[in-house]
Write a protein that holds these residues in place. Structure first.
Motif, mmCIF file in Angstrom:
data_model
loop_
_atom_site.group_PDB
_atom_site.id
_atom_site.type_symbol
_atom_site.label_atom_id
_atom_site.label_comp_id
_atom_site.label_asym_id
_atom_site.label_seq_id
_atom_site.Cartn_x
_atom_site.Cartn_y
_atom_site.Cartn_z
ATOM 1 N N GLY A 58 97.609 -27.056 2.098
ATOM 2 C CA GLY A 58 99.030 -27.222 1.653
ATOM 3 C C GLY A 58 99.607 -26.693 0.507
ATOM 4 N N LEU A 59 100.440 -27.152 -0.198
ATOM 5 C CA LEU A 59 100.847 -26.932 -1.432
ATOM 6 C C LEU A 59 99.823 -26.990 -2.668
ATOM 7 C CD1 LEU A 59 103.962 -26.446 -2.444
ATOM 8 C CD2 LEU A 59 103.815 -28.781 -3.096
ATOM 9 N N ASN A 60 99.790 -25.831 -3.478
ATOM 10 C CA ASN A 60 98.938 -26.098 -4.413
ATOM 11 C C ASN A 60 97.641 -25.512 -4.016
ATOM 12 O OD1 ASN A 60 101.129 -26.323 -6.124
ATOM 13 N ND2 ASN A 60 100.756 -28.596 -5.929
ATOM 14 N N GLU A 61 97.353 -25.242 -2.893
ATOM 15 C CA GLU A 61 95.803 -25.165 -2.261
ATOM 16 C C GLU A 61 95.539 -23.932 -2.009
ATOM 17 O OE1 GLU A 61 93.727 -27.740 -2.414
ATOM 18 O OE2 GLU A 61 94.868 -29.622 -2.504
ATOM 19 N N GLU A 64 90.073 -22.755 2.045
ATOM 20 C CA GLU A 64 88.812 -23.318 1.800
ATOM 21 C C GLU A 64 88.126 -23.528 3.110
ATOM 22 O OE1 GLU A 64 88.156 -26.829 -0.456
ATOM 23 O OE2 GLU A 64 89.856 -27.623 0.386
ATOM 24 N N ASN A 161 87.851 -32.661 1.761
ATOM 25 C CA ASN A 161 87.312 -31.992 0.860
ATOM 26 C C ASN A 161 87.817 -32.745 -0.621
ATOM 27 O OD1 ASN A 161 87.003 -30.338 2.957
ATOM 28 N ND2 ASN A 161 86.438 -28.623 1.640
ATOM 29 N N SER A 162 87.179 -33.537 -1.343
ATOM 30 C CA SER A 162 87.632 -34.165 -2.601
ATOM 31 C C SER A 162 88.770 -34.775 -2.283
ATOM 32 C CB SER A 162 87.419 -33.287 -3.594
ATOM 33 O OG SER A 162 86.137 -32.819 -3.710
ATOM 34 N N GLY A 163 89.278 -35.492 -1.156
ATOM 35 C CA GLY A 163 90.416 -36.314 -0.765
ATOM 36 C C GLY A 163 91.430 -35.029 -0.222
ATOM 37 N N VAL A 164 91.131 -33.908 0.092
ATOM 38 C CA VAL A 164 91.821 -33.192 0.913
ATOM 39 C C VAL A 164 91.590 -33.020 2.229
ATOM 40 C CG1 VAL A 164 92.796 -30.757 0.998
ATOM 41 C CG2 VAL A 164 92.391 -31.683 -1.242
ATOM 42 N N LYS A 333 85.251 -23.147 -2.812
ATOM 43 C CA LYS A 333 85.719 -23.259 -1.358
ATOM 44 C C LYS A 333 85.234 -22.355 -0.220
ATOM 45 C CE LYS A 333 89.550 -24.409 -4.488
ATOM 46 N NZ LYS A 333 89.576 -25.964 -4.218
ATOM 47 N N ILE A 402 93.467 -26.481 -15.155
ATOM 48 C CA ILE A 402 94.692 -26.466 -16.469
ATOM 49 C C ILE A 402 94.053 -27.204 -17.604
ATOM 50 C CG2 ILE A 402 96.805 -26.541 -15.047
ATOM 51 C CD1 ILE A 402 96.871 -29.865 -15.692
ATOM 52 N N ILE A 404 94.122 -29.825 -19.826
ATOM 53 C CA ILE A 404 94.969 -31.293 -19.510
ATOM 54 C C ILE A 404 95.806 -31.732 -20.628
ATOM 55 C CG2 ILE A 404 93.296 -32.201 -17.856
ATOM 56 C CD1 ILE A 404 91.879 -33.290 -19.986
ATOM 57 N N LYS A 405 95.531 -30.984 -21.938
ATOM 58 C CA LYS A 405 96.579 -31.475 -22.933
ATOM 59 C C LYS A 405 97.592 -30.753 -22.856
ATOM 60 C CE LYS A 405 92.563 -33.266 -25.478
ATOM 61 N NZ LYS A 405 91.660 -33.340 -26.738
ATOM 62 N N THR A 406 97.666 -29.276 -22.806
ATOM 63 C CA THR A 406 99.025 -28.689 -22.843
ATOM 64 C C THR A 406 99.588 -28.907 -21.534
ATOM 65 O OG1 THR A 406 97.932 -26.688 -22.245
ATOM 66 C CG2 THR A 406 97.918 -27.028 -24.603
ATOM 67 N N GLY A 407 98.768 -28.864 -20.544
ATOM 68 C CA GLY A 407 99.275 -28.593 -19.268
ATOM 69 C C GLY A 407 99.363 -27.345 -18.685
ATOM 70 N N ARG B 158 92.243 -39.219 -4.937
ATOM 71 C CA ARG B 158 91.384 -38.839 -3.513
ATOM 72 C C ARG B 158 91.689 -39.870 -2.671
ATOM 73 N NH1 ARG B 158 85.680 -36.264 -5.924
ATOM 74 N NH2 ARG B 158 86.654 -34.734 -7.052
ATOM 75 N N ARG B 173 98.222 -34.338 -16.545
ATOM 76 C CA ARG B 173 98.346 -34.020 -18.098
ATOM 77 C C ARG B 173 97.889 -35.059 -18.868
ATOM 78 N NH1 ARG B 173 103.302 -30.287 -19.900
ATOM 79 N NH2 ARG B 173 102.256 -30.586 -21.981
ATOM 80 N N VAL B 174 97.500 -34.611 -20.199
ATOM 81 C CA VAL B 174 97.342 -35.760 -21.059
ATOM 82 C C VAL B 174 98.290 -35.480 -22.352
ATOM 83 C CG1 VAL B 174 95.546 -36.738 -22.775
ATOM 84 C CG2 VAL B 174 95.071 -36.040 -20.570
#
Lengths: 759, 759
Positions: A58-61, A64, A161-164, A333, A402, A404-407, B158, B173-174
């Motif tokens: 789905g979305l963003n995947e 795999e 798959n890790s929650g998917v 994947k 990503i 994680i700080k800048t997003g 998950r 994000r952080v």
């Protein structure tokens, strides 16, 4: 004392679960089942992957390989307490994968919190004889007293798959009060999976079935008498609607697979295991490498590589290829990279060329998609996807993890720029033809791949207005820490090789005036193209060593900043440099993730003298972090080109540790398939000195000091033979009487049934 | 010794995890978080449910409340060993939910496998003051030696509903090197969830952030010195795109929620907890019941009921109602049944009528869907769905769990046939009006619901050609083991009550000539309808006691086969009868799942003398398995109608054990919301003898022998007062000077600030 056939743990530890689950995966190319324990532990990662069953959740995947419903779990409750090795005491423990037979076995004596001891044996295999078959056997012996047991096992469709979650739950049923059938369907690709299973229980205990959401379990309840052994055998058959046998056939797979499992109703674990281990025997006969080394680990590591190459490769179906983690985890994947053609395919090519052909047929089957991708980049010919799955569409995620700080996510440029994959695939086709002489494949598939790859290069290159040379701009070479560069040496030489060899091959086929070839030539307009190929090959810019002897990795590499990378290169934590520098900063340094110019040397050593190779190896290795598992083994092989056999051996041993080293999390997401292929490459193409040159076999062995002997099978030009190398001689044995011309240490010989050459 | 405010476990046990997770759930009506341990265990079922965020996951799934990303887990690694109470030794252990303050606390001393002891305290609350706020606090003291720790906590996306994933992963994000924001979106309903969290760590240790698929975690590494206490506070705010405050507003919820968590950057666990516990204090002041019983368990069970009623009810938002498991588990998928109006709403009606009104507004908001459902069944008026979720569409699954052997699923007829829900909702509207006198609500919503419910009954009934009476055919009454029956006594009387009371109320409003009413009357054509309602009420067939005194449950019930049900009625395993008989066979027996005729007696006791009630109670109870949690408490209350106060008390205690009993799996899927409401009903409407009759309050108390005193607050006609009942007297205390007329044991009194009546 290392047993070269056994991956063993003698101490139970939760910490290593990710590692042993991946390393001790069972499989047969159709499916792979991670070696998760029967009983559940927090942090455990069960995995069951079936080749080619890709789904996009789905979305963003991206697409795999989905984690199929579990059939390996047994919940064991003894005296009202859930069996877990975290509780009570462990008196004996051994957990072993026997790579010789493909059986996973755990033997232990456990004392529960009520101070009662139990001997337990868990066995499991995935059949190499019947690719749909999985069997388990659980034995429990009450050593001290009668004990109540309740055991639940069946099919558990809650895996993700890790929650998917990739599946809709379809039907779940029990037939004949015996056979469980659980059906699930992938959410987007609409692939149905049929999991059929049943139990033999001895002595007979009470059995019932329980149903929960996404679960269908048999529940066995009763008493095990003191000194009695309860044995439960679980026999399972797995089919999917993309299985080859159902293509274009009107078969009700539910009924079909039910019939198949009913046929097994009287079959037992031991006999089914026997059939499978015979198939394993056949495999080893065709593939086994014997190393007499002062370090037993070497042969163990090589067996480990070969075992995994066998279980990860879908040799049953040419619509699929090998994922970068095989079928051992969620990593990458299940996508197919250049790893397959460059690192894994040679093993099959030299031991089981039929499988090598199928892997190339996978690319041929997806040639149209590659043509489309080329067209979408305003090129002609075929641009194969950097990451490929079921249908050859580009599956590389557009953005990496990503920040994680800048997003902001880092754009992944591989799909756009890492175009060397086109030459890598072409190289494999050419090598396949040289080694096998399979003209039928070339006419039906190989030439078309080559012509389209060459066409791509001609259209992708541009002519430099100053030099009049073809240049290839804005690419990524094998080293992924260097992006957007012009004239990557590896890429340019590989392009030249592709195009010039293609031209040569096309002309040789043209001369034969074969009908099939002429049809192909007409379809592809080869008559006009061959001169263009010739022109390209003659005029492409091929970087040369500078005055210092250093060959530039690309147009700008040598002008970039140099930093001390020692703290990253020795680190266990991959990509540690990206914690100190942004990706953009790393791109502007002389820092390599992996072999690039050295990878180039691997293919083109004959163009340079030893001294140049040594200089470049040293220059680039000192700037390489080896953050990719594709790096170390290539450094091993190339070190041999300038006589550094002990450096080569050290690199080889490091390459063997990529999965087998002490880091407990190195393989959580799956083994490193290419690196396992590269272990074979190092043994055979490196120390064994095997190479081919335009269809001629060369043997130039160099054993490391530790090794007394290296022995392995080979198939070349349809002739199968064994090679024994020791410090003094090369011996070759064949059961066929065909004559094969061979160069050994640059001397020509004829091999019939036996040949011995002293150094 | 039972503490009436504390649910406690003094021994760690895996076996009870499903039970304590549900029973010790924290919540505030906006969200519910199951009491999963911070550290992970196999078999644990974390659950985090946010009211109204329903999603339909895909093929073969109905809408359900999704399990949101987890914010409660802490992975704690001490000296390179994962903290788990299955390992090492436990020296002290206490796990408590304090229902008075809404705090969950676990205190323990753990000795690791390296023989080092640690004192650990885990605290957690969901704020009743700020519904978006969740706080945790973890304290670790190294009792013996300095120790290395690594702690990971953050947001884990998950989580699934038993393997069903309801979310796409969106941004993670952080911000400011401190605040984690994790965004996920439901796959079909497109509801965005924003999980924001940050940590206070004392003493300061090294902190970094790690990202994995569907996970964003802070990782804290360092040394705890001997006797030093490491404290980690985790403060989290949760928002969703269906939150009331964002309706029709152009707000970037990501930025908004980030601002909100930044505002909390200097807030600490203790102060935030203090604010929340003050709100709990307010709640208990308005709701607390004091029982002086020889068995402390009684008051504990009542507190347990009230605690759960408070945390399960979305009193912040009238678009949502209460699910059958509240927000404590996946059971019944968060769907709303008649349970809410008949079993839970009275508690709010008599303590916090504003919330009762909101629950009715939920139905009013979905009236159009109920009209559509009626129309789809060729009826007029409103047919409310048997199972309702976000938008009032029918959410009952068409088929129940399949028979695993035949593969046939039992058709669930409730959505089609269990139409008594229309009268149940109408009953609650009428009761609401009688107790509150809220004419505004009636004009804006109540009358329209009533008129449409009545209209439904008129259209659904048919006229029997022989008797000329309205009959209601092919229904299911409250007893779900009896299907497709005609003239269910409960249904017919409730329909009559709905329609006659509606007619009466409409006429009383008509007389006032209120503008809003007249508009409504025109819209609904009431002038023509009221006569029809009158006719229906006068002519509906209402079954009467036969010569034996037995009132038939329906037209055919009494002619069905009688079997001995004792082995099922005393059994812990629900629905055990369905293992011996098919559902169709059970339908053809005098076997009840739950109160049906007795449920009828609960509402219409005044129509029959004690003897008839006793006879019918005994007749039907002996045929009732109590396989529904809605059954036992109603039997308790109705036993009082014929003076059996000890039978009533026994039934009451059994009802209290539905969740609080010893069966460790009774509440795995969530608590039994209706049964908890029924505990309040038994105390207040049963033993307290509270009832209303057309807007007049009656008090006729009957304390069980064990009880010395029963004291509780009440709101009636806007007047709040407390009632103290002992064996000799009824006392009433009020802080307002309004005068309320009350009947106590059928005598009329006036309550101003104090009243005492001796028996």
């Amino acid at each position: 004392m290392i047993d070269k056939w056994r991956i063993e743990e003698n101490v139970f530890s939760e910490k290593t679960s990710g590692k042993h689950e991946a390393l001790m995966t069972l499989g047969n190319g159709y499916m792979g089942i991670r070696a998760g324990f029967e009983e559940e532990y927090a942090g455990q990662k069960r995995g069951f992957f079936i080749a080619g069953t890709y789904n996009r959740a789905g979305l963003n995947e991206v697409a795999e390989l989905p984690n199929a419903a579990d059939i390996t779990a047994f919940e064991i409750i003894i005296d009202n307490e859930r069996f877990s090795l975290l509780k009570g005491k462990i008196h004996e423990y051994n957990f072993t994968l026997d790579m010789k037979t493909g059986e996973l076995k755990r033997e232990l004596v456990w004392e529960n919190t009520g101070n009662k001891k139990f001997k337990m044996i868990f066995r499991r295999f995935v059949s190499l004889e019947n690719r749909h078959l999985v069997c388990s056997k659980v034995s429990i012996e009450a050593l001290d007293e009668d004990s109540n047991v309740k055991i639940k096992t069946g099919v558990d469709g809650r895996q993700t798959n890790s929650g998917v979650q990739h599946f809709h739950e379809m039907e779940k049923r029990v037939y004949d009060d015996k056979f469980i059938q659980y059906v699930q369907r992938t959410t987007e690709s609409n692939i149905d999976m049929y999991l059929n299973t049943f139990l033999h229980i001895n002595p007979v205990l009470e059995k019932s079935f329980t149903i929960e959401r996404r679960k269908l379990l048999a529940e066995i309840t009763g008493v095990i008498r003191k000194k009695e052994i309860l044995e439960i055998e679980k026999i399972s058959l797995v089919y999917t609607s993309v299985d080859k046998e159902f293509i274009n056939k009107d078969i009700n797979i539910g009924e079909y697979s039910l019939d198949k499992i009913r046929e097994l109703k009287d079959s037992r674990y031991n006999e089914l295991f026997h059939s499978s281990s015979e198939s394993w025997n056949n495999f080893w006969e065709k593939s086994e490498i014997n190393i007499e080394s002062s370090d037993e680990f070497d042969n163990f590591a090589v067996n480990f590589s070969l075992y995994h190459m066998q279980i990860m490769t879908p040799f049953h179906d040419n619509r699929f290829s090998v994922g970068a983690k095989g079928l051992t985890g969620e990593g990458y994947k299940g996508h197919v990279f250049w790893d397959t053609e460059i690192f894994m395919l040679p093993f099959f090519l030299y031991t089981n060329p039929e499988t090598a052909k199928q892997l190339l047929e996978y690319r041929y089957g997806n040639l149209d998609e590659a043509r489309k991708k080329a067209a979408s980049k305003n090129c002609r010919g075929a641009l194969f996807p950097w990451e490929s799955a079921f249908d050859g569409k580009e599956e590389t995620p557009e953005f990496a993890a990503i920040n994680i700080k800048t997003g902001k996510a880092n754009r992944v440029w591989s799909a756009e720029k890492e175009i060397h994959i086109v030459a890598d695939i072409a190289y494999a086709v050419i090598e396949y033809f040289h080694v096998t002489g399979d003209t039928e494949f070339m006419k039906s598939a190989g030439l078309e791949i080559l012509a389209e790859c060459s066409e791509f290069w001609v259209s992708r290159a541009e002519i430099d207005s100053k030099t009049g040379k073809y240049v290839i701009k804005d690419v990524i070479g094998p080293d992924e820490y260097t992006e957007h560069i012009d004239n990557n040496t590896y890429t340019n030489y590989m392009a030249e090789y592709t195009v010039s060899e293609t031209a040569k091959l096309l002309e040789s086929f043209e001369n034969k005036k074969d009908k099939i070839y002429l049809k192909l030539a007409e379809k592809l307009g080869l008559e006009e193209k061959i001169p263009l190929f010739r022109d390209f090959a003659a005029n492409i810019y091929l970087p040369e060593p500078a005055e210092t002897g250093i060959i530039p990795q690309d147009d700008t590499f040598l002008s970039k900043k140099i930093i001390d990378i020692s703290r990253y290169a020795d680190s266990d934590s991959k990509q540690g440099i990206l914690k100190d520098y942004t990706r953009d900063e790393v791109v502007d340094m002389q820092v390599l993730k992996q072999a690039d110019l050295v990878m180039f040397l691997y293919f083109f050593k004959d163009k340079f003298d030893k001294d140049i190779i040594r200089k470049n190896w040293n220059y680039y290795e000192s700037k390489t972090i080896h953050d990719s598992s594709l790096s170390m083994a290539i450094h091993a092989i190339t070190a041999l080109y300038f006589g550094e056999k002990e450096t080569a051996y050290k690199c080889f041993q490091k390459a063997c540790l990529i999965d087998l080293g002490p880091n407990p999390h190195s393989s959580d997401d799956g083994i490193h398939a290419a690196s396992l292929g590269a272990v074979w490459l190092t043994c055979i193409k490196g120390f064994g000195g095997i190479s081919e040159n335009g269809g001629m076999l060369n043997i130039e062995p160099v054993l490391p000091d530790n090794w007394e002997k290296l022995e392995f099978p080979l198939v070349f030009r349809k002739k199968a033979f064994r090679i024994k190398i020791d410090k003094k001689s090369v011996e070759l044995f064949s059961e066929s009487n065909d004559i094969l011309e061979i160069f050994i240490n640059k001397q020509k010989y004829e091999l019939k049934d036996y040949l011995r050459v002293l150094y």
